[in-house]
Design a protein around this motif. Structure first.
Motif, PDB file in Angstrom:
ATOM      1  N   SER A  76       1.581   3.940  -3.676  1.00  0.00           N
ATOM      2  CA  SER A  76      -0.020   5.456  -2.740  1.00  0.00           C
ATOM      3  C   SER A  76       1.386   6.878  -2.812  1.00  0.00           C
ATOM      4  N   CYS A 114      -2.888   4.894   3.513  1.00  0.00           N
ATOM      5  CA  CYS A 114      -1.723   3.382   2.730  1.00  0.00           C
ATOM      6  C   CYS A 114      -0.589   2.939   3.697  1.00  0.00           C
ATOM      7  N   THR A 131      -4.980  10.258   1.687  1.00  0.00           N
ATOM      8  CA  THR A 131      -4.319   8.980   1.166  1.00  0.00           C
ATOM      9  C   THR A 131      -3.414   8.143   1.305  1.00  0.00           C
ATOM     10  N   ALA A 164      -4.211   0.494  -3.762  1.00  0.00           N
ATOM     11  CA  ALA A 164      -3.473   2.092  -2.785  1.00  0.00           C
ATOM     12  C   ALA A 164      -3.193   2.851  -4.688  1.00  0.00           C
ATOM     13  N   SER A 206       0.552  -1.681   0.150  1.00  0.00           N
ATOM     14  CA  SER A 206      -0.272  -0.058  -0.145  1.00  0.00           C
ATOM     15  C   SER A 206       0.628   0.927   0.359  1.00  0.00           C
TER      16      SER A 206
END
Length: 441
Positions: free
Chosen positions: A263, A420, A416, A391, A259
């Motif tokens: 991201s 992540c 975000t 992600a 993740s």
């Protein structure tokens, strides 16, 4: 060909050294990532008005990025298809197939008519070929890692595995450089008219190079030995469903761990192309492309440093630090971007790259060690496919959509990154419950 009476993997040519095999895996991944990332750049730069002209500029960009995100949904299917090939027919066969599919789809995108010429068929075909790109890249990473790691000396598994991540970084750098070169060599009108096609069509040369190199690959000794053992004891080849039945915890842990780096890559690097285009107009697309190029080169060096430390410091420890660093840097990074100046934006990327580099050096060999040889291609491929789908696809697009609803605030993008980073930390914690990470002596 039935699964109970398969042909043996073919070993051809003179055996290559482990170093040359790792380099070949790196170049192959570079080619596929170049193709995949060029689309992301063009979706943010020109695909909105070319393929979705009826929408507003921002909604057109989001629609184009939506076709980009669809590819992430195809990656798990690609991981299953090529994972099956890789675990039953051989790593080499699967890697050749994924590269051929990627090259065909990429060149086809470069030849597509736009909405002005073909109407609704233009976005439909764009979506179809992007889905094929997603299918292909879903089968790339797991196989490339295994070819490098399963040939590597035991004390250098992390280093050799990191060459694949190095290929990812260099693929981004090459894509950034080519797009930057083409967009500065022609006027904006010419770039929108036909210049955007050049990187897609030029990728054909890279694909030919990748196919030549991959045809020289040997099947890995671990795979050949495991296949013979499995057939001797069961009378058949390994079954893909075993990875879901016996290793679902490892699948969850591995997917979550991806993740943070995904991201960073799709929010704080390539995602900036779309964000700054609309909400930070003082930063041009060329500024972002140059920042990406510089950051990718620095990231390549940091990845090798991380790889040399991974077996000594502990791979899970480095991945844990990548998650922590992303959480800490998420808000300061976008504060710097929002200044609208090139220097602060570059600093945001460079500091964030430390997070990605820590992950890059540690994850390839760790992912390989999470799964047994018989289901390793499928397991590794599914981990990155699920991780990037969430992600790298869903969350960044959702974050950008919320940015539009808030009038351009970067807070949704920072949140975000934080989310992540936390997911990566959860993945590391779960991995420690399913196995004990033992650095090579």
């Amino acid at each position: 060909m039935s699964e109970t009476a398969p042909a043996r993997p073919v070993v051809t040519g003179k055996p290559l050294s482990a170093a040359r095999i790792a380099t070949s895996s790196m170049i192959g991944t570079l080619v596929e990532i170049f193709d995949f990332i060029v689309y992301a750049f063009m979706a943010a730069l020109v695909f909105g008005p070319l393929f979705f002209p009826a929408a507003s500029p921002w909604m057109g960009t989001l629609a184009a990025l939506g076709t980009h995100a669809v590819a992430f949904g195809m990656r798990p299917l690609g991981a299953l298809l090529f994972g099956w090939l890789g675990d039953t027919r051989g790593r080499r066969t699967a890697l050749l197939g994924s590269m051929l599919l990627m090259g065909t789809a990429t060149v086809a995108i470069g030849l597509l008519p736009t909405f002005a010429t073909a109407g609704l068929w233009a976005p439909v075909l764009l979506l179809a070929f992007r889905m094929l790109q997603g299918l292909a890249v879903g089968g790339e990473w797991g196989g490339a890692v295994l070819v490098a790691v399963e040939h590597a000396p035991k004390r250098r598994r992390s280093l050799y595995g990191s060459f694949v991540q190095l290929g990812t970084v260099l693929g981004i750098a090459l894509a950034s450089g080519v797009v930057l070169l083409v967009s500065t060599a022609v006027s904006a009108d010419v770039f929108r008219a036909w210049g955007w096609r050049v990187p897609f069509l030029a990728s054909a040369l890279l694909v030919v190079l990748g196919l030549v190199l991959r045809k020289r690959l040997e099947e890995t000794p671990e795979f050949v030995a495991e296949l013979a053992k499995h057939e001797a004891t069961t009378g058949r080849r390994p079954r893909v469903r075993a990875v879901f039945r016996d290793h679902w915890r490892e699948l969850i842990a591995g997917s979550l761990m991806w993740s943070a780096p995904c991201s960073f890559l799709y929010v704080l690097m390539t995602g900036l192309v779309a964000y700054t285009k609309t909400y930070v107009p003082s930063l041009s697309g060329l500024d972002v492309q140059l920042g990406l190029l510089i950051t990718s080169v620095v990231l390549a060096g940091l990845t090798l440093v991380s790889a040399t430390r991974a077996d000594r410091w502990g791979r899970e420890r480095l991945i844990r630090w990548s998650g922590v660093l992303l959480v800490v840097w998420a808000f300061p990074a976008f504060w710097l971007v929002d200044t609208g100046a090139f220097g602060p934006m570059l600093l945001a990327m460079l500091v964030g790259s430390v997070c990605y580099a820590a992950f890059n050096g540690a994850v390839p060999s760790l992912m390989a060690d999470l799964f047994p040889v018989a289901s390793r291609y499928t397991g590794c491929g599914l981990c990155i496919a699920f991780g990037t789908a969430v992600a790298g696809g869903i969350l960044p697009i959702a974050g950008l959509a919320v940015v539009g609803e808030t009038g351009g605030s970067s807070v949704p993008l920072s949140l975000t990154l934080v989310l992540c980073g936390v997911l990566t930390l959860a993945g590391v914690a779960l991995a420690r419950r399913t196995r004990r990470d033992q650095p090579a002596a």
